[in-house]
Design a protein around this motif. Structure first.
Motif, PDB file in Angstrom:
ATOM      1  N   ALA A 248       0.829  -1.205   0.000  1.00 18.79           N
ATOM      2  CA  ALA A 248       0.000   0.000   0.000  1.00 18.79           C
ATOM      3  C   ALA A 248       0.864   1.257   0.000  1.00 18.79           C
ATOM      4  N   GLY A 249       1.962   1.218   0.756  1.00 18.33           N
ATOM      5  CA  GLY A 249       2.871   2.355   0.774  1.00 18.33           C
ATOM      6  C   GLY A 249       3.539   2.579  -0.568  1.00 18.33           C
ATOM      7  N   LEU A 250       3.913   1.503  -1.255  1.00 16.80           N
ATOM      8  CA  LEU A 250       4.546   1.628  -2.568  1.00 16.80           C
ATOM      9  C   LEU A 250       3.576   2.189  -3.610  1.00 16.80           C
ATOM     10  N   ILE A 251       2.302   1.825  -3.509  1.00 11.38           N
ATOM     11  CA  ILE A 251       1.305   2.407  -4.413  1.00 11.38           C
ATOM     12  C   ILE A 251       1.264   3.919  -4.229  1.00 11.38           C
ATOM     13  N   GLY A 252       1.257   4.356  -2.975  1.00  9.38           N
ATOM     14  CA  GLY A 252       1.251   5.792  -2.708  1.00  9.38           C
ATOM     15  C   GLY A 252       2.523   6.469  -3.169  1.00  9.38           C
ATOM     16  N   LEU A 253       3.669   5.821  -2.972  1.00 12.32           N
ATOM     17  CA  LEU A 253       4.947   6.381  -3.381  1.00 12.32           C
ATOM     18  C   LEU A 253       5.023   6.536  -4.895  1.00 12.32           C
ATOM     19  N   ALA A 254       4.625   5.496  -5.633  1.00  9.93           N
ATOM     20  CA  ALA A 254       4.646   5.562  -7.091  1.00  9.93           C
ATOM     21  C   ALA A 254       3.655   6.599  -7.609  1.00  9.93           C
ATOM     22  N   THR A 255       2.498   6.678  -6.969  1.00 12.43           N
ATOM     23  CA  THR A 255       1.495   7.659  -7.384  1.00 12.43           C
ATOM     24  C   THR A 255       2.008   9.074  -7.185  1.00 12.43           C
ATOM     25  N   GLU A 256       2.651   9.319  -6.050  1.00 15.23           N
ATOM     26  CA  GLU A 256       3.171  10.660  -5.791  1.00 15.23           C
ATOM     27  C   GLU A 256       4.277  11.019  -6.771  1.00 15.23           C
ATOM     28  N   ALA A 257       5.130  10.031  -7.118  1.00 17.63           N
ATOM     29  CA  ALA A 257       6.197  10.289  -8.082  1.00 17.63           C
ATOM     30  C   ALA A 257       5.629  10.674  -9.442  1.00 17.63           C
ATOM     31  N   LEU A 258       4.547  10.021  -9.842  1.00 11.83           N
ATOM     32  CA  LEU A 258       3.890  10.386 -11.098  1.00 11.83           C
ATOM     33  C   LEU A 258       3.249  11.763 -11.003  1.00 11.83           C
ATOM     34  N   ALA A 259       2.617  12.032  -9.865  1.00  9.43           N
ATOM     35  CA  ALA A 259       1.930  13.307  -9.695  1.00  9.43           C
ATOM     36  C   ALA A 259       2.902  14.482  -9.759  1.00  9.43           C
TER      37      ALA A 259
ATOM     38  N   ALA B 155      -1.174  29.124   7.864  1.00  7.15           N
ATOM     39  CA  ALA B 155      -0.493  27.903   8.297  1.00  7.15           C
ATOM     40  C   ALA B 155      -0.139  26.989   7.146  1.00  7.15           C
ATOM     41  N   GLY B 156      -0.673  27.247   5.951  1.00  9.68           N
ATOM     42  CA  GLY B 156      -0.353  26.430   4.797  1.00  9.68           C
ATOM     43  C   GLY B 156      -0.973  25.057   4.814  1.00  9.68           C
ATOM     44  N   PRO B 157      -2.256  24.892   5.154  1.00  8.84           N
ATOM     45  CA  PRO B 157      -2.826  23.555   5.199  1.00  8.84           C
ATOM     46  C   PRO B 157      -3.053  22.993   3.816  1.00  8.84           C
ATOM     47  N   LEU B 158      -3.212  21.695   3.739  1.00  9.99           N
ATOM     48  CA  LEU B 158      -3.548  21.055   2.483  1.00  9.99           C
ATOM     49  C   LEU B 158      -5.029  21.164   2.216  1.00  9.99           C
ATOM     50  N   THR B 159      -5.385  21.076   0.963  1.00 12.35           N
ATOM     51  CA  THR B 159      -6.778  21.091   0.595  1.00 12.35           C
ATOM     52  C   THR B 159      -7.366  19.711   0.789  1.00 12.35           C
ATOM     53  N   PRO B 160      -8.696  19.563   0.736  1.00 13.17           N
ATOM     54  CA  PRO B 160      -9.312  18.282   1.050  1.00 13.17           C
ATOM     55  C   PRO B 160      -8.885  17.122   0.183  1.00 13.17           C
ATOM     56  N   LEU B 161      -8.363  17.381  -1.020  1.00 14.92           N
ATOM     57  CA  LEU B 161      -7.930  16.252  -1.837  1.00 14.92           C
ATOM     58  C   LEU B 161      -6.427  16.054  -1.807  1.00 14.92           C
ATOM     59  N   GLU B 162      -5.677  17.092  -1.428  1.00 15.16           N
ATOM     60  CA  GLU B 162      -4.247  16.908  -1.299  1.00 15.16           C
ATOM     61  C   GLU B 162      -3.919  15.935  -0.176  1.00 15.16           C
ATOM     62  N   GLU B 163      -4.893  15.851   0.787  1.00  6.82           N
ATOM     63  CA  GLU B 163      -4.721  14.997   1.938  1.00  6.82           C
ATOM     64  C   GLU B 163      -4.528  13.562   1.560  1.00  6.82           C
ATOM     65  N   VAL B 164      -5.056  13.126   0.424  1.00  8.38           N
ATOM     66  CA  VAL B 164      -5.235  11.701   0.190  1.00  8.38           C
ATOM     67  C   VAL B 164      -3.911  10.969   0.116  1.00  8.38           C
ATOM     68  N   THR B 165      -2.959  11.481  -0.701  1.00  8.37           N
ATOM     69  CA  THR B 165      -1.702  10.739  -0.815  1.00  8.37           C
ATOM     70  C   THR B 165      -0.469  11.598  -0.890  1.00  8.37           C
ATOM     71  N   VAL B 166      -0.557  12.917  -0.776  1.00  2.00           N
ATOM     72  CA  VAL B 166       0.667  13.700  -0.873  1.00  2.00           C
ATOM     73  C   VAL B 166       1.603  13.387   0.271  1.00  2.00           C
ATOM     74  N   ALA B 167       1.076  12.890   1.371  1.00  2.00           N
ATOM     75  CA  ALA B 167       1.922  12.604   2.526  1.00  2.00           C
ATOM     76  C   ALA B 167       2.258  11.134   2.631  1.00  2.00           C
ATOM     77  N   GLU B 168       2.137  10.383   1.542  1.00  2.00           N
ATOM     78  CA  GLU B 168       2.347   8.941   1.629  1.00  2.00           C
ATOM     79  C   GLU B 168       3.773   8.605   2.060  1.00  2.00           C
ATOM     80  N   GLU B 169       4.803   9.419   1.649  1.00  2.00           N
ATOM     81  CA  GLU B 169       6.142   9.097   2.099  1.00  2.00           C
ATOM     82  C   GLU B 169       6.492  10.046   3.223  1.00  2.00           C
ATOM     83  N   GLY B 170       6.100   9.634   4.430  1.00  2.00           N
ATOM     84  CA  GLY B 170       6.179  10.512   5.575  1.00  2.00           C
ATOM     85  C   GLY B 170       7.592  10.843   6.017  1.00  2.00           C
TER      86      GLY B 170
END
Length: 408
Positions: A40-51, A201-216
């Motif tokens: 699951a973490g790798l899916i998020g990592l690959a998705t973020e790299a594409l994004a 404070a620079g918060p994320l928007t409701p959809l940025e939340e989903v996977t931008v933080a996958e590689e914590g």
């Protein structure tokens, strides 16, 4: 992705070996569960790299689409096995797990390290409103069935429509709502001419939340508001990857190469499907052998497995005093489960021959209503403390204990 998740990849070949040797269902279940966490973490990592290589709007859309990919794959596999009640329980479990366990752990960890943490009241109100609307829309068919019968769920006719047909119609409407949500949050449609003022404070928007933080662990953070976003501290993030040695260099290669993330995403998705089949196939034997109720497995265990990488990221950002990011991750994931994962599973269930009716148990409806209200109570003041986080975690443990002692 945290380094410890890479070591869990050793559970992947171990799962295949255990299946080939016809090992105990408990062993297969545990190994498959451990293997799904890094996948699951790798899916998020690959998705973020594409994004990162796409425009903000396309990258945000990609993140939103794959935010709960692992959980969706597990749900589809469970549907194929006819475990519809387990799937419904996992939907409920994902929402309450995000709000109670993940947000609670984030508030507790961040509060212990930094004291009271502040976040945007406006964004918190937006999350609370969207979550309430999403959960109510998802739960209404069950409420109608309960009221119609008077004494319990009635899968017969509801005002002239069969419940499964009503579930399909509601699923389509939830998807329409999700598309509108994406249009507003990612593309900025109707949001002050496509722009929303930044929060200090620079918060994320409701959809940025989903996977931008996958590689914590990398420090990578997308900041800003809908339609006006910038990638912050890329150089620092790359330096952090290099400091982590070979694993960090591999992550850096993923972010530089356009082809490798695509190949990785396809391969990991296929492996996730295979391991999910092993996990789901062991649910009923494990429930019988250990004496657990499959409902407990669906509501407590499966959501933790599917969202482990996301959970780690939320706590990591709270420890960095970025509580607004943790809020966005937990609330946004819950909203996505209600508006995207649930209707997609309802529609796919017809293709696999096991229709999924939106007929939640009374306990599930009650806990969903309580959790939605609790999220509003703890978030609308714009401040979090460790005691609030501890109380959320205690509430989650109470729910888990109650379900644990339900006979199989």
């Amino acid at each position: 992705m945290p380094r410890w998740m890479y070591f869990l990849l050793l559970a992947l070949p171990a799962t295949f070996i255990a299946e080939a040797l016809h090992a105990s269902p408990v062993a297969v279940f545990l190994l498959a569960a451990l293997a799904l966490i890094p996948l699951a973490g790798l899916i998020g990592l690959a998705t973020e790299a594409l994004a990162e290589r796409l425009s903000y709007t396309l990258g945000g859309l990609l993140n939103a689409t794959f935010g709960n990919a692992a959980e969706l794959i597990i749900g589809i596999t469970a549907l194929s096995a006819g475990l519809t009640q387990v799937v419904l329980a996992s939907i409920t479990g994902s929402i309450i797990g995000n709000v109670l366990l993940v947000l609670g752990m984030s508030m507790f960890a961040g509060g212990v390290r930094h004291g009271a943490q502040l976040f945007s009241k406006a964004n918190a109100g937006h999350y609370a409103a969207m979550m309430a609307i999403a959960v109510v829309g998802m739960a209404l068919p069950s409420l109608i069935a309960l009221v119609g019968e008077g004494t319990g769920p009635n899968p017969a006719l509801v005002r002239g429509l069969a419940l499964h047909e009503l579930s399909l119609a509601v699923g389509v409407l939830l998807l329409v709502s999700y598309c509108a949500y994406v249009g507003f949050s990612v593309f900025g449609l109707g949001a002050k001419g496509g722009q929303v003022a930044k929060d200090p404070a620079g918060p994320l928007t409701p959809l940025e939340e989903v996977t931008v933080a996958e590689e914590g662990d990398t420090g990578m953070l997308v900041e800003g508001a809908r339609g006006d976003t910038q990638v912050a501290d890329k150089t620092a993030a790359q330096g952090a990857r290099e400091e982590k040695g070979a694993l960090g260099r591999l992550e850096a290669l993923w972010h530089r190469s356009p082809a490798l993330p695509v190949v990785t995403l396809g391969l990991v998705t296929a492996l996730t499907a295979i391991v999910s089949e092993a996990l789901v196939g062991a649910i009923e034997p494990v429930a019988e052998q250990v004496g657990l109720n499959p409902f407990f497995i669906g509501l407590i265990i499966l959501p933790i497995i599917g969202n482990a990488a996301e959970h780690s990221s939320a706590v990591t950002f709270a420890l960095r005093n970025r509580m607004e990011v943790s809020m966005a991750i937990t609330a946004g994931s819950s909203i996505q489960v209600a508006l995207l994962v649930t209707p997609v599973l309802v529609l796919i269930s017809w293709l696999v021959g096991h229709p999924l009716d939106l007929l939640f148990a009374p306990f599930e409806l009650a806990i969903l209503a309580l959790v939605t209200g609790i999220f509003a109570l703890v978030s609308l003041d714009g401040e979090s403390t460790w005691i609030e986080g501890m109380q959320l975690c205690v509430f989650y443990l109470i729910v888990a204990l109650c379900l644990f002692f339900v006979p199989a």
